[in-house]
Design a protein around this motif. Structure first.
Motif, mmCIF file in Angstrom:
data_model
loop_
_atom_site.group_PDB
_atom_site.id
_atom_site.type_symbol
_atom_site.label_atom_id
_atom_site.label_comp_id
_atom_site.label_asym_id
_atom_site.label_seq_id
_atom_site.Cartn_x
_atom_site.Cartn_y
_atom_site.Cartn_z
ATOM 1 N N LYS A 159 0.806 -1.223 0.000
ATOM 2 C CA LYS A 159 0.000 0.000 0.000
ATOM 3 C C LYS A 159 0.841 1.276 0.000
ATOM 4 N N ILE A 160 0.202 2.328 -0.505
ATOM 5 C CA ILE A 160 0.804 3.665 -0.474
ATOM 6 C C ILE A 160 0.049 4.432 0.599
ATOM 7 N N ASN A 161 0.761 4.845 1.637
ATOM 8 C CA ASN A 161 0.119 5.555 2.747
ATOM 9 C C ASN A 161 0.692 6.961 2.808
ATOM 10 N N THR A 162 -0.166 7.958 2.665
ATOM 11 C CA THR A 162 0.303 9.344 2.586
ATOM 12 C C THR A 162 -0.337 10.193 3.681
ATOM 13 N N VAL A 163 0.469 11.054 4.291
ATOM 14 C CA VAL A 163 -0.037 11.893 5.383
ATOM 15 C C VAL A 163 0.399 13.343 5.203
ATOM 16 N N ILE A 164 -0.370 14.247 5.794
ATOM 17 C CA ILE A 164 0.099 15.610 6.033
ATOM 18 C C ILE A 164 0.121 15.802 7.540
ATOM 19 N N ILE A 179 3.565 5.443 -9.497
ATOM 20 C CA ILE A 179 3.917 6.849 -9.249
ATOM 21 C C ILE A 179 2.679 7.733 -9.466
ATOM 22 N N GLN A 180 1.875 7.388 -10.456
ATOM 23 C CA GLN A 180 0.624 8.110 -10.686
ATOM 24 C C GLN A 180 -0.268 8.048 -9.437
ATOM 25 N N ARG A 181 -0.346 6.853 -8.838
ATOM 26 C CA ARG A 181 -1.157 6.699 -7.611
ATOM 27 C C ARG A 181 -0.544 7.466 -6.441
ATOM 28 N N MET A 182 0.785 7.523 -6.388
ATOM 29 C CA MET A 182 1.432 8.297 -5.327
ATOM 30 C C MET A 182 1.021 9.773 -5.429
ATOM 31 N N LYS A 183 1.044 10.301 -6.662
ATOM 32 C CA LYS A 183 0.644 11.700 -6.890
ATOM 33 C C LYS A 183 -0.810 11.905 -6.462
ATOM 34 N N THR A 216 -4.843 6.343 1.951
ATOM 35 C CA THR A 216 -4.140 5.122 1.546
ATOM 36 C C THR A 216 -4.727 4.569 0.255
ATOM 37 N N LEU A 217 -3.848 4.171 -0.656
ATOM 38 C CA LEU A 217 -4.270 3.461 -1.870
ATOM 39 C C LEU A 217 -3.465 2.173 -1.965
ATOM 40 N N PRO A 218 -4.016 1.148 -2.606
ATOM 41 C CA PRO A 218 -3.187 -0.053 -2.826
ATOM 42 C C PRO A 218 -2.056 0.276 -3.803
ATOM 43 N N THR A 219 -0.887 -0.315 -3.594
ATOM 44 C CA THR A 219 0.247 -0.042 -4.485
ATOM 45 C C THR A 219 0.017 -0.644 -5.872
ATOM 46 N N LEU A 220 -0.555 -1.857 -5.917
ATOM 47 C CA LEU A 220 -0.691 -2.623 -7.168
ATOM 48 C C LEU A 220 0.650 -2.621 -7.906
ATOM 49 N N ALA A 221 1.664 -3.084 -7.175
ATOM 50 C CA ALA A 221 3.045 -3.015 -7.656
ATOM 51 C C ALA A 221 3.250 -3.709 -9.001
ATOM 52 N N HIS A 222 2.444 -4.751 -9.268
ATOM 53 C CA HIS A 222 2.611 -5.495 -10.526
ATOM 54 C C HIS A 222 2.325 -4.633 -11.757
ATOM 55 N N GLU A 223 1.650 -3.496 -11.565
ATOM 56 C CA GLU A 223 1.361 -2.614 -12.709
ATOM 57 C C GLU A 223 2.571 -1.775 -13.140
#
Ligand code: ADP
Ligand code: BMX
Ligand code: ZN
Length: 317
Positions: free
Chosen positions: A12-17, A42-46, A29-36
């Motif tokens: 997962k991608i976990n982002t905080v302020i 990186i798009q999901r991170m943004k 939080t979004l799933p990383t879906l690393a296989h993609e």
């Protein structure tokens, strides 16, 4: 100004302020879906950054910077993710630069366990004690060290890989190339494997009834322990002993004031503590362990992201 941190994990991608006092302002939080592959990830991170900004009713210009906690190996100084085993397709990705181009603010990159150590040091169990070690006991074993008030990340941000310091030179080969590594004995994965071996040999235990789809986890072993299961008791006493052996080595290296244990297995901290501490006492210089407290980490799943956010105050010039 506010701080933004992204914890890029294998799942997962976990982002905080947070504020510069460590108060949580927003998280997403979004799933990383690393296989993609890297581009999609990186798009999901943004996307997570835009979402936490929106939820906090803030603009990018309200941020001091963005920090990223990434699995290793990486080059923190250059902001490059090299080739983490759990991020397929990631080879020398210039992640800091890519995010700087998007958001036009400084972006810092650091090893995920080092970020968790920073977070616990500033806002968690470390309580800003100048010599502090964080250990995560999870799928593997990782960590980070604060020496004299500063994160020590070594020559190229790969210091404090406690899981791959050997505790048995005659041990089996580890995926890292060494033999008998600490994480082969004391990680959650190791505990589950030891349990599976005993059950394969025909040992009676409620562990196999607790395990879902026949797949035993460390958590199952702890649950069985609480039910009074004999095999679970043996395995967990062994786990506590191995932890003590590994932690004694860390104490001899760092002479810390506080050691915080995080990761899923640290949920069983109170159960592990008595044998772990006895083993540490037997295996350290008294002088090196004198006054050192071993405690449970406080920040849980958010420590990576919080530590990443802090990178912008720690490493800004
Ligand atoms: P990750 O390795 O992905 O960072 P975690 O920190 O959650 O994930 O660690 C996962 C390990 O922790 C697994 O071995 C799991 O069985 C174990 N675990 C999770 N919850 C508990 C619990 N409540 N008690 C003991 N072990 C746990
Ligand atoms: C492994 C290694 C470390 C990490 C540690 C704990 C990888 C992907 N990871 O030793 O860098 O800190 O596990 O990681 O090689 P976790 O994901 O189990 O918390
Ligand atoms: Zn190893």
């Amino acid at each position: 100004k506010f701080l933004c941190g992204i914890d890029l994990g294998g799942t997962k991608i976990n982002t905080v302020i947070i504020t510069n006092k460590g108060e949580m302002v927003s998280s997403y939080t979004l799933p990383t879906l690393a296989h993609e592959g890297p581009e999609k990830v990186i798009q999901r991170m943004k996307e997570t950054v835009y979402k936490v900004l929106e939820d906090a009713k803030l603009d990018v210009s309200d941020l001091e910077g963005i920090g990223v906690a990434s699995p290793g190996p990486l080059d923190a100084k250059k902001g490059i993710v090299l080739n983490p085993p759990n991020l397929p397709g990631w080879i020398d990705i210039t992640l800091a630069k890519i995010l700087e181009d998007e958001f036009k603010i400084p972006v810092k990159l650091q090893n995920d366990a080092n970020c968790a150590a920073l977070a616990e040091y500033y806002f968690g169990a470390g309580n800003r004690t100048k010599n502090f070690v964080y250990i995560t006991i999870s799928t593997g074993i990782g960590g980070g060290a604060i020496i004299d008030g500063k994160l020590y990340d070594g020559a190229n941000s790969n210091a404090a890989e406690f899981g791959h310091a050997s505790i048995n030179f005659d041990g089996e080969k580890c995926q890292c190339g060494s033999y008998g590594c600490f994480e082969m004995y004391a990680s959650g994965t190791a505990l589950a494997n030891f349990a599976a071996k005993e059950i394969e040999k025909g040992r009676e235990s409620v562990i196999k009834d607790i395990a879902k789809d026949g797949k035993i986890t460390a958590k199952d072993v702890f649950e069985a322990y609480k039910m009074g299961d004999n095999l679970a008791k043996e395995l967990i006493e062994r786990e506590a002993f191995y932890l003590g052996v590994g932690i004694a080595n860390i104490i001899m290296n760092y002479n810390p004031e506080v050691i915080a244990l995080g990761g899923g297995v640290a949920n069983g901290f109170d159960i592990l503590y008595p044998i772990m501490i006895k083993t540490v006492e037997e295996r350290c210089y008294k002088a090196s362990f004198e006054g050192c407290k071993i405690v449970k980490a406080k920040l849980g799943q958010n420590s990576g992201a919080i530590g990443a956010a802090v990178l912008n105050i720690v490493f800004s010039k």
